[in-house]
Enzyme design. Structure first.
Site: not given
Length: 310
Positions: A130, A183
């Site tokens: 991530e 994101t």
């Protein structure tokens, strides 16, 4: 049983869930990637096959490779792994594409090594994937992908994950308009300070949502699915968001909000019939706007990443 190969399902996830920015997530049961992981004698990790999307196959540039390397660094295993990925979750869709790859890789490796690491340690490894994807090592997608159901990230330092059960009749409807919201970009527009009044409202909703999930109080779940901090800002990036949310609520959804950083929009419903009605209302909005979309109706995934038997 010492195995050399495993085939796994890597679930899509919804993060934030309105009031739980960066701390709350849930795994879906009907949407996810496929992955095959094989042990090999040579040290390191190689992405040998990647179908479905054009993503980097270089180990250091692929979230599955980076997460796997984090596991290998802490492992006594002298060999390595080959990974095949069938990407069905589109990157930038807001339903945990990077988390599925990172979580699936470390879960599969751990199984082949006969589980030397705990689920909490697997989350830490997957968070490195991530970090590569978004610049932030957040756990709100990878935690439910590995633990299953809902998870609360109580703390990041030290990492503390609280599994939360899902009510038996809870269904998720997710619509993904065919636009991409990265994101990393969507985080840049967020404000870094909030008022005490905003914080109190958000904490109350987060506590109410967790309580509603534990007690299977669907009305409380619905009342708590409110976001006064992030949604008003991020929703500007999603065409038709207000219409989708209004239509979903009119169709009987308990609540509706942005999935992760968007552009996907999720709704929770009691029962599959209502979830399907919500899906129909969401589709209508994007048909009228003229934006292509994908829709998923899914029961909550109580297991997380799982082996697929052939």
């Amino acid at each position: 049983m010492n195995r050399s190969e495993i085939n796994v399902f890597c679930p899509a996830t919804i993060a934030n869930i309105s009031c739980g920015f960066d701390v709350l997530g849930v795994a879906l049961d009907s949407v996810g990637d496929g992955m095959v992981v094989r042990k090999r004698a040579e040290k390191g990790i190689t992405i040998v096959k990647l179908e479905g999307q054009k993503l980097p196959m270089e180990t250091a540039l692929n979230v599955a490779g980076v997460a796997g390397l984090a596991l290998l660094e802490k492992s006594d295993y002298e060999g390595g792994f080959d990974i095949e990925i069938n990407k069905k979750i589109k990157a930038g869709s807001g339903i945990g594409s990077s988390a599925a790859s990172a979580s699936g890789a470390v879960w599969a490796m751990n199984e082949l090594l006969e589980r030397p690491f705990t689920k909490l340690e697997l989350v830490e490894f997957a968070m490195e994937g991530e970090r590569l994807a978004s610049g932030v090592a957040h756990a709100d997608n990878v935690a439910p992908a590995i633990f299953g159901s809902f998870t609360l990230v109580r703390s990041y330092a030290p990492l503390d994950i609280v599994p939360i059960p899902s009510p038996s009749e809870l269904y998720a409807t997710v619509i993904h308009p065919q636009i991409e919201v990265k994101t990393s970009d969507s985080r840049k527009i967020l404000k870094t300070n909030i008022t005490l009044k905003e914080g109190i409202k958000q904490w109350g909703n987060l506590g109410g949502l967790v309580a509603g999930l534990f007690t299977q109080d669907y009305a409380l779940i619905g009342r708590s699915l409110e976001d006064h901090i992030v949604e008003p800002i991020r929703s500007i990036l999603i065409p038709g968001f207000d219409q989708v949310k209004s239509g979903a609520m009119h169709a009987g959804a308990l609540g509706c909000g942005i999935s992760g950083s968007g552009p996907s929009i999720f709704a929770f419903s009691k029962g599959q019939d209502t979830a399907n009605k919500v899906a129909a209302s969401m589709k209508k909005v994007y048909r009228n706007i003229g934006i292509e979309y994908d829709v998923h109706v899914s029961k909550i995934n109580s297991q997380g990443v799982r082996e697929m038997r052939t």
